[in-house]
Design a protein around this motif. Sequence first.
Motif, PDB file in Angstrom:
ATOM      1  N   VAL A 295       0.925  -1.203   0.150  1.00 18.24           N
ATOM      2  CA  VAL A 295       0.042   0.029   0.103  1.00 18.24           C
ATOM      3  C   VAL A 295       1.003   1.312   0.122  1.00 18.24           C
ATOM      4  O   VAL A 295       0.524   2.506  -0.474  1.00 18.24           O
ATOM      5  N   SER A 296       1.910   1.332   0.581  1.00 13.67           N
ATOM      6  CA  SER A 296       2.799   2.421   0.720  1.00 13.67           C
ATOM      7  C   SER A 296       3.718   2.657  -0.549  1.00 13.67           C
ATOM      8  O   SER A 296       4.000   3.949  -0.946  1.00 13.67           O
ATOM      9  N   LEU A 297       3.505   1.875  -1.455  1.00 15.76           N
ATOM     10  CA  LEU A 297       3.889   2.320  -2.908  1.00 15.76           C
ATOM     11  C   LEU A 297       3.180   3.202  -3.832  1.00 15.76           C
ATOM     12  O   LEU A 297       3.513   3.415  -4.754  1.00 15.76           O
ATOM     13  N   TYR A 298       1.828   3.161  -3.312  1.00 18.77           N
ATOM     14  CA  TYR A 298       0.677   3.903  -4.272  1.00 18.77           C
ATOM     15  C   TYR A 298       1.191   5.230  -4.218  1.00 18.77           C
ATOM     16  O   TYR A 298       1.331   5.922  -3.359  1.00 18.77           O
ATOM     17  N   ASN A 367      -1.804  -5.576 -13.999  1.00 18.90           N
ATOM     18  CA  ASN A 367      -1.276  -6.470 -12.991  1.00 18.90           C
ATOM     19  C   ASN A 367       0.279  -6.428 -13.253  1.00 18.90           C
ATOM     20  O   ASN A 367       0.825  -6.747 -12.430  1.00 18.90           O
ATOM     21  N   ASN A 368       0.644  -6.318 -14.550  1.00 18.98           N
ATOM     22  CA  ASN A 368       2.065  -6.782 -15.019  1.00 18.98           C
ATOM     23  C   ASN A 368       2.769  -5.555 -15.639  1.00 18.98           C
ATOM     24  O   ASN A 368       3.981  -5.606 -15.710  1.00 18.98           O
ATOM     25  N   THR A 369       2.014  -4.858 -16.641  1.00 19.67           N
ATOM     26  CA  THR A 369       2.542  -4.048 -17.417  1.00 19.67           C
ATOM     27  C   THR A 369       3.334  -2.586 -16.866  1.00 19.67           C
ATOM     28  O   THR A 369       2.646  -2.027 -15.979  1.00 19.67           O
ATOM     29  N   THR A 370       4.616  -2.177 -17.077  1.00 20.11           N
ATOM     30  CA  THR A 370       5.169  -1.255 -17.024  1.00 20.11           C
ATOM     31  C   THR A 370       5.649  -0.274 -18.166  1.00 20.11           C
ATOM     32  O   THR A 370       5.740  -0.869 -19.176  1.00 20.11           O
ATOM     33  N   LEU A 371       6.012   0.708 -17.818  1.00 18.80           N
ATOM     34  CA  LEU A 371       6.661   1.665 -19.131  1.00 18.80           C
ATOM     35  C   LEU A 371       8.293   1.393 -19.070  1.00 18.80           C
ATOM     36  O   LEU A 371       8.953   1.582 -17.858  1.00 18.80           O
ATOM     37  N   ASN A 372       8.816   1.031 -19.939  1.00 22.11           N
ATOM     38  CA  ASN A 372      10.283   0.838 -20.098  1.00 22.11           C
ATOM     39  C   ASN A 372      10.891   1.950 -20.882  1.00 22.11           C
ATOM     40  O   ASN A 372      10.155   3.015 -21.227  1.00 22.11           O
ATOM     41  N   GLU A 373      12.138   2.102 -21.145  1.00 19.49           N
ATOM     42  CA  GLU A 373      12.911   2.999 -21.621  1.00 19.49           C
ATOM     43  C   GLU A 373      12.455   3.344 -23.064  1.00 19.49           C
ATOM     44  O   GLU A 373      12.436   4.540 -23.563  1.00 19.49           O
ATOM     45  N   ARG A 374      12.293   2.065 -23.749  1.00 20.13           N
ATOM     46  CA  ARG A 374      11.774   2.317 -25.095  1.00 20.13           C
ATOM     47  C   ARG A 374      10.356   3.101 -25.170  1.00 20.13           C
ATOM     48  O   ARG A 374      10.197   3.956 -26.106  1.00 20.13           O
ATOM     49  N   ASP A 375       9.538   2.843 -24.335  1.00 12.07           N
ATOM     50  CA  ASP A 375       8.195   3.668 -24.337  1.00 12.07           C
ATOM     51  C   ASP A 375       8.426   4.977 -24.024  1.00 12.07           C
ATOM     52  O   ASP A 375       7.661   5.931 -24.528  1.00 12.07           O
ATOM     53  N   LYS A 422      -0.092   0.684 -20.846  1.00 10.22           N
ATOM     54  CA  LYS A 422       1.292   1.714 -21.084  1.00 10.22           C
ATOM     55  C   LYS A 422       0.604   2.987 -21.159  1.00 10.22           C
ATOM     56  O   LYS A 422       1.142   3.753 -20.800  1.00 10.22           O
ATOM     57  N   ARG A 423      -0.591   3.105 -22.234  1.00  9.13           N
ATOM     58  CA  ARG A 423      -1.180   4.425 -22.177  1.00  9.13           C
ATOM     59  C   ARG A 423      -1.725   4.918 -20.898  1.00  9.13           C
ATOM     60  O   ARG A 423      -1.620   6.114 -20.531  1.00  9.13           O
ATOM     61  N   ALA A 424      -2.498   3.888 -20.247  1.00 10.27           N
ATOM     62  CA  ALA A 424      -2.863   4.401 -18.869  1.00 10.27           C
ATOM     63  C   ALA A 424      -2.021   4.834 -17.832  1.00 10.27           C
ATOM     64  O   ALA A 424      -2.165   5.811 -17.224  1.00 10.27           O
ATOM     65  N   LEU A 425      -0.883   4.129 -17.853  1.00 11.00           N
ATOM     66  CA  LEU A 425       0.354   4.623 -16.982  1.00 11.00           C
ATOM     67  C   LEU A 425       1.036   5.853 -17.350  1.00 11.00           C
ATOM     68  O   LEU A 425       1.202   6.701 -16.455  1.00 11.00           O
ATOM     69  N   ALA A 426       1.121   6.076 -18.755  1.00  7.56           N
ATOM     70  CA  ALA A 426       1.439   7.387 -19.340  1.00  7.56           C
ATOM     71  C   ALA A 426       0.590   8.549 -19.010  1.00  7.56           C
ATOM     72  O   ALA A 426       1.062   9.578 -18.404  1.00  7.56           O
ATOM     73  N   GLN A 427      -0.786   8.450 -19.201  1.00  8.77           N
ATOM     74  CA  GLN A 427      -1.750   9.477 -18.932  1.00  8.77           C
ATOM     75  C   GLN A 427      -1.746   9.717 -17.285  1.00  8.77           C
ATOM     76  O   GLN A 427      -1.856  10.540 -16.880  1.00  8.77           O
ATOM     77  N   ALA A 428      -1.812   8.517 -16.516  1.00 11.17           N
ATOM     78  CA  ALA A 428      -1.682   8.510 -15.128  1.00 11.17           C
ATOM     79  C   ALA A 428      -0.702   9.359 -14.673  1.00 11.17           C
ATOM     80  O   ALA A 428      -0.593  10.336 -13.578  1.00 11.17           O
ATOM     81  N   SER A 429       0.410   9.266 -15.168  1.00 10.73           N
ATOM     82  CA  SER A 429       1.984   9.760 -14.916  1.00 10.73           C
ATOM     83  C   SER A 429       1.784  11.423 -15.193  1.00 10.73           C
ATOM     84  O   SER A 429       2.097  12.138 -14.395  1.00 10.73           O
ATOM     85  N   LEU A 430       1.201  11.874 -16.165  1.00  8.34           N
ATOM     86  CA  LEU A 430       0.986  12.980 -16.709  1.00  8.34           C
ATOM     87  C   LEU A 430       0.050  13.658 -15.942  1.00  8.34           C
ATOM     88  O   LEU A 430       0.257  14.742 -15.481  1.00  8.34           O
ATOM     89  N   VAL A 469       6.430   8.600 -13.716  1.00  5.73           N
ATOM     90  CA  VAL A 469       6.596   7.344 -14.325  1.00  5.73           C
ATOM     91  C   VAL A 469       7.106   6.312 -13.297  1.00  5.73           C
ATOM     92  O   VAL A 469       6.884   5.037 -13.303  1.00  5.73           O
ATOM     93  N   GLU A 470       8.339   6.618 -12.624  1.00  3.24           N
ATOM     94  CA  GLU A 470       8.979   5.786 -11.930  1.00  3.24           C
ATOM     95  C   GLU A 470       8.224   5.311 -10.587  1.00  3.24           C
ATOM     96  O   GLU A 470       8.366   4.101 -10.537  1.00  3.24           O
ATOM     97  N   GLN A 471       7.238   6.087 -10.006  1.00  3.84           N
ATOM     98  CA  GLN A 471       6.636   5.768  -9.017  1.00  3.84           C
ATOM     99  C   GLN A 471       5.649   4.829  -9.259  1.00  3.84           C
ATOM    100  O   GLN A 471       5.102   3.811  -8.661  1.00  3.84           O
ATOM    101  N   MET A 472       4.837   5.261 -10.738  1.00  6.11           N
ATOM    102  CA  MET A 472       3.689   4.167 -11.185  1.00  6.11           C
ATOM    103  C   MET A 472       4.321   2.996 -11.482  1.00  6.11           C
ATOM    104  O   MET A 472       3.727   1.912 -11.016  1.00  6.11           O
ATOM    105  N   ASN A 473       5.446   2.812 -12.007  1.00  7.91           N
ATOM    106  CA  ASN A 473       6.146   1.511 -12.363  1.00  7.91           C
ATOM    107  C   ASN A 473       6.255   0.756 -11.002  1.00  7.91           C
ATOM    108  O   ASN A 473       5.920  -0.460 -11.081  1.00  7.91           O
TER     109      ASN A 473
END
Length: 631
Positions: A295-298, A367-375, A422-430, A469-473
């Motif tokens: 929970v603390s990682l949210y 459950n598993n997807t993260t943003l990598n350097e290529r993304d 990946k799109r959701a992670l990017a939008q959420a990070s923005l 992005v780092e925290q979301m990942n």
Amino acid sequence: MKTQIVQVASITPPKPVLKWAGGKQQMLDILLPNAPKKYNKYIEPFFGGGALFFALLPEKAIIADSNPEIINLYRCLSENVEDVISILKTMPYSKEDYYEIRATNPDTLTPMQQAARTIYLNKTCFNGLYRVNKKGQFNVPFGKQKNPNYCDEQNLRAASEALKNAEIVLGDYKDVLGRYAELGDLIFLDPPYLPISEYADFKRYTKEQFYEEDHHELAQEVKRLHELGCHVLLTNSNHPLVYELYDEFKISVYPTRRSINSKGSKRKGEDVLVKVEPKKQIFVVPEKIQLSPQVSLYPSTRYMGSKQNLLEYILGVAEQFKFETVLDLFSGSGVVSYLFKAHNKQVISNDYMAFSACITKALVENNNTTLNERDLAILLDTNVLTDNLVSETFKGLYFEDEDNQFIDIIRTNLSRLRDQYKRALAQASLVRACLKKRPRGIFTYTGYRYDDGRRDLTLSLKEQFLEAVEQMNLAVFDNGKANKSRHGDAMECKQKADLVYMDPPYFSPLSDNEYVRRYHFVEGLVRDWKGVEMQWHTKTKKFKSYPTPFSSRNGAYEAFDILFKRYKDSILIVSYSSNSLPTKDEMIGLMTKYKENVEVVAVDHRYSFGNQGHKVEDNNNLVKEYLFVGY
């Protein structure tokens, strides 16, 4: 009645002080999993060796026995263990010494000496039995042990610490239970076993026998405790009468060994465990509960009304019920959905705000997807032609030109990420970057008049984005469940779940509950300003708010009535504020139309809890958060 969550004391669990014929040390691996996680106090009226008590280490307990020698022993250990240890150290061990100490009249000894004598005889006699002659004198023969440890100092001191949390009572079990048992208590009953002929003389360390009619009376008492709302665990032998007396409850059979027969072939037996769940649902007011480290990682947000600081108490309420699926109907910041995901529940998250649904898409459904350097290289690619929507529409309003241009670049490149998560992670990070970059984290004003010089405001939006992005990942994890993020109107949601958590917009005549007005910019960002009605004449360039029944008192009242009826078969937990409408009493009235039991937990600004009305109202805080619990 004041209730509490029982917490384990911070001491080393001791072993039973006495060697116990029929003791429950060998059944602990069965008894402990069957004991409830939460209860008000522990009561054991046939205490004897107290194996379960010493294993559980309850914070509050009533332990009792009808044998005054046993009660004297535990009282002396609780009050002055060092004196008992000192006396035990002086007691010699031999056959002659044993019979001399056995022959001593206990009435001629001090309480401490009596306690030491009880331990000595128990540890050195044959098999730890208790038997008396017609004059009431202890007459078990010498045990012929080579080196009995009747003065285990470390264990005696540990037992003493545990006993300090107990009220130690001399008395008949019916008197003890009649006096002390209350709603929510855990009662452990280990009476003399059936059949009477085999166990009456020596099953328990007691001078009193327990006949068949006593077992009938005990069964009636167990049924009373069930009606009262107590948890009950009862042990006995695998005897037909047990099934007759407790046929309405769960009975399990376990192989055990008897230590009371001189013939090894007859030491095998079968014990039964009768497990009695309370007839009334027990609600324990949460004080503190340990959250999963996940929970603390949210990633923290500055979202209005976020329940980040209430998670321990929301979970404390929820874990009193059996449930596997959760519907978070107004997910908001998403932190409550994430909480239940982290505690291995299947979560359905819903919100009418697109940016809220985007966050739960990224961190709850994913459950598993993260943003990598290529993304990131794709997202940060500046060699793209943008539409300059943000740069032109919001120029000079919220961010510097460079930051606005960065937003347009990310918007343009999002479509190049084919994976939905990946799109959701990017939008959420923005979204998170924009909220942290804004003073107060809202978009109801323009400029930087609330700039307090904190670090978040000195970073560029690109730097904020990369940190997000780092925290979301880091927050992405798999709980093994098929979780779901839904973007839609709560009033139209037809999803079902064992537990439904509601944190709707609070209607108050003192303030508005328009989330769109506060967060229109990030909401438009996730929607890409499609399907919204822009209000170009406004200084903030907001768009028209979505219709919601929670914008009026009558609308909120009707909405709650509809939702409570829809989820009448689910456990309900509703967050609401004391300065909002409907009022507390009105909310209780609404919920009791559909739920048999309704509890109210009040939280002041220090996040302390109480469910007793007079304590809530005596608090000087002007505004409290309520948790309405329906079951």
